[in-house]
Design a protein around this motif. Structure first.
Motif, PDB file in Angstrom:
ATOM      1  N   TYR A  51      30.411  24.822  43.726  1.00  0.00           N
ATOM      2  CA  TYR A  51      31.370  25.680  43.022  1.00  0.00           C
ATOM      3  C   TYR A  51      32.776  25.501  43.595  1.00  0.00           C
ATOM      4  O   TYR A  51      33.757  25.334  42.853  1.00  0.00           O
ATOM      5  CB  TYR A  51      30.945  27.143  43.124  1.00  0.00           C
ATOM      6  N   CYS A  52      32.885  25.508  44.922  1.00  0.00           N
ATOM      7  CA  CYS A  52      34.201  25.400  45.545  1.00  0.00           C
ATOM      8  C   CYS A  52      34.835  24.039  45.276  1.00  0.00           C
ATOM      9  O   CYS A  52      36.057  23.931  45.133  1.00  0.00           O
ATOM     10  CB  CYS A  52      34.088  25.657  47.049  1.00  0.00           C
ATOM     11  N   ALA A  53      34.009  22.998  45.171  1.00  0.00           N
ATOM     12  CA  ALA A  53      34.538  21.679  44.815  1.00  0.00           C
ATOM     13  C   ALA A  53      34.984  21.645  43.361  1.00  0.00           C
ATOM     14  O   ALA A  53      36.008  21.024  43.030  1.00  0.00           O
ATOM     15  CB  ALA A  53      33.476  20.606  45.075  1.00  0.00           C
ATOM     16  N   LEU A  54      34.247  22.287  42.480  1.00  0.00           N
ATOM     17  CA  LEU A  54      34.587  22.292  41.057  1.00  0.00           C
ATOM     18  C   LEU A  54      35.912  23.004  40.778  1.00  0.00           C
ATOM     19  O   LEU A  54      36.665  22.583  39.897  1.00  0.00           O
ATOM     20  CB  LEU A  54      33.467  22.952  40.257  1.00  0.00           C
ATOM     21  N   VAL A  55      36.191  24.074  41.511  1.00  0.00           N
ATOM     22  CA  VAL A  55      37.400  24.863  41.234  1.00  0.00           C
ATOM     23  C   VAL A  55      38.561  24.492  42.154  1.00  0.00           C
ATOM     24  O   VAL A  55      39.650  25.070  42.036  1.00  0.00           O
ATOM     25  CB  VAL A  55      37.114  26.379  41.355  1.00  0.00           C
ATOM     26  N   ALA A  56      38.348  23.545  43.061  1.00  0.00           N
ATOM     27  CA  ALA A  56      39.364  23.229  44.066  1.00  0.00           C
ATOM     28  C   ALA A  56      40.640  22.681  43.430  1.00  0.00           C
ATOM     29  O   ALA A  56      40.597  21.760  42.619  1.00  0.00           O
ATOM     30  CB  ALA A  56      38.814  22.217  45.063  1.00  0.00           C
ATOM     31  N   GLU A  57      41.767  23.258  43.802  1.00  0.00           N
ATOM     32  CA  GLU A  57      43.063  22.718  43.401  1.00  0.00           C
ATOM     33  C   GLU A  57      43.361  21.427  44.163  1.00  0.00           C
ATOM     34  O   GLU A  57      43.996  20.514  43.636  1.00  0.00           O
ATOM     35  CB  GLU A  57      44.158  23.743  43.670  1.00  0.00           C
ATOM     36  N   GLY A  88      30.831  35.657  53.759  1.00  0.00           N
ATOM     37  CA  GLY A  88      29.866  36.145  54.737  1.00  0.00           C
ATOM     38  C   GLY A  88      28.566  35.389  54.632  1.00  0.00           C
ATOM     39  O   GLY A  88      27.695  35.737  53.835  1.00  0.00           O
ATOM     40  N   GLY A  89      28.414  34.337  55.409  1.00  0.00           N
ATOM     41  CA  GLY A  89      27.202  33.541  55.331  1.00  0.00           C
ATOM     42  C   GLY A  89      27.320  32.287  56.172  1.00  0.00           C
ATOM     43  O   GLY A  89      28.048  32.237  57.168  1.00  0.00           O
ATOM     44  N   ASP A  90      26.614  31.233  55.756  1.00  0.00           N
ATOM     45  CA  ASP A  90      26.542  29.991  56.521  1.00  0.00           C
ATOM     46  C   ASP A  90      27.765  29.130  56.225  1.00  0.00           C
ATOM     47  O   ASP A  90      27.694  28.095  55.558  1.00  0.00           O
ATOM     48  CB  ASP A  90      25.251  29.255  56.157  1.00  0.00           C
ATOM     49  N   SER A  91      28.894  29.556  56.771  1.00  0.00           N
ATOM     50  CA  SER A  91      30.179  28.973  56.406  1.00  0.00           C
ATOM     51  C   SER A  91      30.306  27.507  56.776  1.00  0.00           C
ATOM     52  O   SER A  91      30.966  26.737  56.055  1.00  0.00           O
ATOM     53  CB  SER A  91      31.318  29.757  57.058  1.00  0.00           C
ATOM     54  N   ASP A  92      29.718  27.093  57.893  1.00  0.00           N
ATOM     55  CA  ASP A  92      29.867  25.693  58.266  1.00  0.00           C
ATOM     56  C   ASP A  92      29.101  24.782  57.313  1.00  0.00           C
ATOM     57  O   ASP A  92      29.574  23.702  56.946  1.00  0.00           O
ATOM     58  CB  ASP A  92      29.455  25.460  59.719  1.00  0.00           C
ATOM     59  N   SER A  93      27.917  25.220  56.868  1.00  0.00           N
ATOM     60  CA  SER A  93      27.125  24.379  55.962  1.00  0.00           C
ATOM     61  C   SER A  93      27.746  24.305  54.577  1.00  0.00           C
ATOM     62  O   SER A  93      27.789  23.234  53.958  1.00  0.00           O
ATOM     63  CB  SER A  93      25.684  24.895  55.878  1.00  0.00           C
ATOM     64  N   THR A  94      28.229  25.436  54.066  1.00  0.00           N
ATOM     65  CA  THR A  94      28.870  25.402  52.747  1.00  0.00           C
ATOM     66  C   THR A  94      30.176  24.620  52.802  1.00  0.00           C
ATOM     67  O   THR A  94      30.527  23.899  51.862  1.00  0.00           O
ATOM     68  CB  THR A  94      29.116  26.826  52.223  1.00  0.00           C
ATOM     69  N   GLY A  95      30.898  24.718  53.917  1.00  0.00           N
ATOM     70  CA  GLY A  95      32.098  23.913  54.087  1.00  0.00           C
ATOM     71  C   GLY A  95      31.784  22.435  54.154  1.00  0.00           C
ATOM     72  O   GLY A  95      32.488  21.606  53.574  1.00  0.00           O
ATOM     73  N   ALA A  96      30.689  22.091  54.850  1.00  0.00           N
ATOM     74  CA  ALA A  96      30.295  20.688  54.960  1.00  0.00           C
ATOM     75  C   ALA A  96      29.907  20.115  53.601  1.00  0.00           C
ATOM     76  O   ALA A  96      30.316  19.007  53.239  1.00  0.00           O
ATOM     77  CB  ALA A  96      29.139  20.542  55.947  1.00  0.00           C
ATOM     78  N   VAL A  97      29.115  20.865  52.833  1.00  0.00           N
ATOM     79  CA  VAL A  97      28.694  20.388  51.510  1.00  0.00           C
ATOM     80  C   VAL A  97      29.905  20.185  50.603  1.00  0.00           C
ATOM     81  O   VAL A  97      30.036  19.150  49.931  1.00  0.00           O
ATOM     82  CB  VAL A  97      27.697  21.379  50.877  1.00  0.00           C
ATOM     83  N   CYS A  98      30.806  21.146  50.591  1.00  0.00           N
ATOM     84  CA  CYS A  98      32.015  21.026  49.776  1.00  0.00           C
ATOM     85  C   CYS A  98      32.855  19.827  50.224  1.00  0.00           C
ATOM     86  O   CYS A  98      33.345  19.056  49.397  1.00  0.00           O
ATOM     87  CB  CYS A  98      32.831  22.313  49.876  1.00  0.00           C
ATOM     88  N   GLY A  99      32.980  19.645  51.535  1.00  0.00           N
ATOM     89  CA  GLY A  99      33.762  18.529  52.048  1.00  0.00           C
ATOM     90  C   GLY A  99      33.151  17.177  51.721  1.00  0.00           C
ATOM     91  O   GLY A  99      33.874  16.228  51.395  1.00  0.00           O
TER      92      GLY A  99
END
Length: 374
Positions: free
Chosen positions: A284-290, A303-314
């Motif tokens: 989702y964050c990749a789809l909406v990223a400016e 509030g959650g597994d921020s490093d994993s969601t950041g890694a997936v998006c990156g």
């Protein structure tokens, strides 16, 4: 010629090689940046993040594990996945061709970094990555990854390790499978889920990893993100137990149409502790990223597994846009950047020029020292 065509014909022009290398670098570095951005707030609520870092939450690296820019087990395991894929290609010359075994051996080398004080210089078969001292650090590794790799028995789809686990420890390390641009999508999907079952045996745990690999695969071949997601959904539909992963991806696509992106909208997709939630949030964050910066900050401020969601998006944004789209200030401060670049370039070289490096008749000794066949 596209990356797909180049891989299929075995003939890579200079422009195609450069584009592919940029996407490989972007995927691995982007994932590591997202990982490092989320490392300090992995276990914090959104309210706590805002209280400590301001109303916008995290807007830059903050100290984690002793300094800014440090990565977690997500990046560590991703790097060993890449190492295992290169080793599988090299071992093919011997007639031994079973990539899941090579990935399992690579992840066992990662497991040694969580147990040992430092590299064992006596192990000549370990390869260069396992001798990188900075990797010998525990960065909140997941329980399923540790227990799944604690012995030499390899989990399989028929007899998986941790059959009840659908945590995100498999999805967060599975982007490299998508970089196998010369493979057909169904083979990429199959390899990713087989390797995920080595630690995460619940269908959601391994199917989310397979879906993520397919999304990256489409991007590495130069496809649009929406098209890559649709292909992943089509492959998921053929597998028993796909419903949770399919629903999570559809919710991510639906959230894009619901208005401006906010941390609260991210929270509607879950917290990211399970495979399908981490994938949905990162997607989702990749789809909406400016741009890359906007997408990554959105991916870690929840509030959650921020490093994993950041890694997936990156991983997704890096594969989509290439390394030059990554914020240079974050690259400059990223732990292990030199190692990640070296491994990314080795992977790109193996995929595009492997026959010139090794073969049944003759091989470059330096390459076999880096990626031993044993």
């Amino acid at each position: 010629m596209t990356a797909t065509a180049s891989a299929a014909t075995g003939v890579w022009g200079r422009a195609e090689q450069q584009d592919f290398r940029s996407r490989v670098r972007g995927c691995l570095l982007g994932g590591a940046i997202g990982d490092a951005l989320g490392a300090a707030v992995e276990f914090s609520s959104l309210a706590d993040i805002r209280a400590e870092h301001g109303p916008e939450g995290v807007t830059d690296f903050v100290p984690a594990y002793g300094r800014r820019g440090r990565v977690t087990d997500d990046t560590q395991m991703t790097l060993f996945t890449v190492d295992g894929l290169i080793r599988a290609q090299v071992r093919r010359d011997t007639g031994a061709w079973h990539p899941p075994t090579d990935i399992h051996a690579a992840h066992r080398r990662w497991y040694a970094t969580q147990r040992d004080w430092g590299p064992d210089e006596r192990r000549q078969d370990a390869g260069w990555l396992a001798r990188e001292e900075w990797l010998y650090a525990q960065r909140a590794p997941g329980r399923a990854c540790l227990t799944g790799l604690a012995d030499e028995t390899m989990g399989t789809l028929e007899s998986p390790k941790n059959p009840d686990s659908k945590g995100c420890g498999a999805v967060m390390r599975s982007a490299p499978f998508g970089l196998l641009v010369g493979w057909e999508p169904q083979l990429v999907f199959q390899l990713a889920i087989e390797c995920a079952a080595q630690t995460h045996g619940h269908p959601t745990g391994y199917l989310s990893a397979g879906a993520f690999a397919l999304i990256v695969h489409g991007l590495a071949r130069g496809e649009a993100l929406d098209g890559a997601v649709q292909r992943a959904l089509a492959h998921l539909a053929t597998r028993p137990g796909h419903e949770e992963t399919t629903d999570a991806l559809r919710h991510a696509l639906g959230a894009v149409r619901q208005g401006l992106p906010t941390p609260e909208r991210v929270a509607s997709l879950g917290e990211g502790w399970t495979g399908e939630e981490a994938l949905a949030i990162g997607l989702y964050c990749a789809l909406v990223a400016e741009d890359v910066r906007h997408g990554l900050l959105l991916a870690v401020n929840h509030g959650g597994d921020s490093d994993s969601t950041g890694a997936v998006c990156g991983n997704i944004l890096g594969a989509l846009h290439g390394e030059t789209a990554l914020p240079p200030a974050w690259l400059a401060e990223l732990e292990g950047r030199g190692t990640i670049l070296e491994l990314a370039d080795d992977f790109a070289m193996e995929m595009t020029q492997g026959p010139a490096l090794h073969g049944p008749a003759a091989s470059a000794p330096a390459w076999l020292a880096r990626y031993p066949r044993a």
